[in-house]
Design an enzyme around this catalytic site. Sequence first.
Site, PDB file in Angstrom:
ATOM      1  N   ASP A   1     -30.425  41.410 -20.201  1.00 37.93           N
ATOM      2  CA  ASP A   1     -30.728  41.837 -18.831  1.00 37.93           C
ATOM      3  C   ASP A   1     -32.244  41.874 -18.695  1.00 37.93           C
ATOM      4  OD1 ASP A   1     -28.204  42.297 -17.559  1.00 37.93           O
ATOM      5  OD2 ASP A   1     -27.954  44.094 -18.775  1.00 37.93           O
TER       6      ASP A   1
ATOM      7  N   ARG B   1     -36.285  43.988 -20.543  1.00 41.14           N
ATOM      8  CA  ARG B   1     -36.114  44.512 -21.899  1.00 41.14           C
ATOM      9  C   ARG B   1     -37.332  44.283 -22.788  1.00 41.14           C
ATOM     10  NH1 ARG B   1     -32.381  47.644 -19.900  1.00 41.14           N
ATOM     11  NH2 ARG B   1     -30.335  46.695 -19.647  1.00 41.14           N
TER      12      ARG B   1
ATOM     13  N   ARG C   1     -34.124  46.582  -7.328  1.00 43.72           N
ATOM     14  CA  ARG C   1     -33.636  45.381  -8.020  1.00 43.72           C
ATOM     15  C   ARG C   1     -33.155  44.338  -7.017  1.00 43.72           C
ATOM     16  NH1 ARG C   1     -29.071  47.691 -11.756  1.00 43.72           N
ATOM     17  NH2 ARG C   1     -28.993  45.548 -12.558  1.00 43.72           N
TER      18      ARG C   1
ATOM     19  N   LYS D   1     -25.128  38.771  -9.685  1.00 40.66           N
ATOM     20  CA  LYS D   1     -24.406  40.035  -9.857  1.00 40.66           C
ATOM     21  C   LYS D   1     -24.800  40.994  -8.722  1.00 40.66           C
ATOM     22  CE  LYS D   1     -27.873  41.853 -13.108  1.00 40.66           C
ATOM     23  NZ  LYS D   1     -28.195  42.209 -14.499  1.00 40.66           N
ATOM     24  N   HIS D   2     -23.939  41.923  -8.324  1.00 40.69           N
ATOM     25  CA  HIS D   2     -22.649  42.299  -8.892  1.00 40.69           C
ATOM     26  C   HIS D   2     -21.598  42.057  -7.798  1.00 40.69           C
ATOM     27  CE1 HIS D   2     -25.834  44.751 -10.780  1.00 40.69           C
ATOM     28  NE2 HIS D   2     -25.143  44.623 -11.891  1.00 40.69           N
TER      29      HIS D   2
ATOM     30  N   HIS E   1     -22.436  53.012 -14.172  1.00 38.85           N
ATOM     31  CA  HIS E   1     -22.636  53.326 -15.582  1.00 38.85           C
ATOM     32  C   HIS E   1     -22.046  54.697 -15.917  1.00 38.85           C
ATOM     33  CE1 HIS E   1     -25.760  50.236 -14.990  1.00 38.85           C
ATOM     34  NE2 HIS E   1     -25.604  49.987 -16.275  1.00 38.85           N
TER      35      HIS E   1
ATOM     36  N   ASP F   1     -18.555  43.155 -16.313  1.00 31.58           N
ATOM     37  CA  ASP F   1     -19.658  44.050 -16.666  1.00 31.58           C
ATOM     38  C   ASP F   1     -19.223  44.821 -17.914  1.00 31.58           C
ATOM     39  OD1 ASP F   1     -22.092  45.357 -16.530  1.00 31.58           O
ATOM     40  OD2 ASP F   1     -21.918  45.879 -14.411  1.00 31.58           O
TER      41      ASP F   1
END
Length: 352
Positions: A72, A80, A147, A177-178, A190, A259
């Site tokens: 990601d 990351r 995002r 996504k998503h 999450h 996911d």
Amino acid sequence: MSLIAASMKRSLGPVMIDVVGKVLNEDDIRRIGHPLTGGVILFARNYENREQLTALTQAIHDVRPGVLIAVDHEGGRVQRFKSDGFTKLPAMRRLGELWDRDVLASIKAATEIGFVLAAELRACGVDLSFTPVLDLDYGESGVIGDRAFHRDPRVVSVLAKSLNHGLALAGMANCGKHFPGHGFVKADSHIDIPIDERKLDEILAEDAAPYDWLGLGLSAVMPAHVIYPKVDKNPAGFSKKWLSILRRDMGFQGVIFSDDLSMEGASVAGGVIDGAKAALSAGCDMVLICNSPVKADELLAGLKVKSGGTEAESSARIASLVPQAHAMHWDDLQKDMRYLAAKRTAQSLAAA
């Protein structure tokens, strides 16, 4: 090469796992070598510097040649790898804000950012970034937030297409996504089970529209762990109805990733094996299990997958995401005029 021929040459299983640290341990090696494993996803904990990352991706490919290595790495708060030469990428909302001031400049910048993103990752052995985010920016969702490119699905589609062009110039596929949209709900999948009470027609006209408009430009799609009760009782990633809309009505022929099955939004499907079965049965090609080695072992030991038929087609789709062209070496990349110009654009937007 045909889908079937590709699958025979490089068969990849339907499970994407992660690894524990910055080097592979014996359990990592065992999981990567498992017949059901087709992908490995990396996180910030797997990164120390570029040399270490390149050694890690090489070690993964040594264990399982052709396995898909993903991350990601969108820009903004979801990036990351941020040090040792990696360009600080802007949040995608910066491109939407630029669109509102200068449409053509935003389109150009989106392509440049996509190129920088992909070229840097590929130089270190990473095959795919789970980007772009196609969710609409309603200003309600904390987990999506900046995002997202924009509130207008037309703007999202154009900027995503331009970003995808940049990825492709560096030899990388993409993943929207998503699906069909996570931006309208406040809850974070999450840690919660988001519910979107809107009707199907409204979702298709707004949030899901970019998936239809992008058409062949989308290599892969990741559905949302969101329930849309007026459409189906199951979250989109476990919904035959939603994935049928994607495949049949929108004509999508690429890879569908679930996911992360360890997220709270996936808990409605039951345990990790039940969740994987439900996702694959609904139409996903590959399921992700992250941040839980115990659950990964449970899934690899307990999931039974038939060979041939749709399973072979899924394996071939997954294999098609592995880059075919050679990546540019990092040192050569630093001398490439396209890259250097694109890097300046990305840095300027990130600092804005």
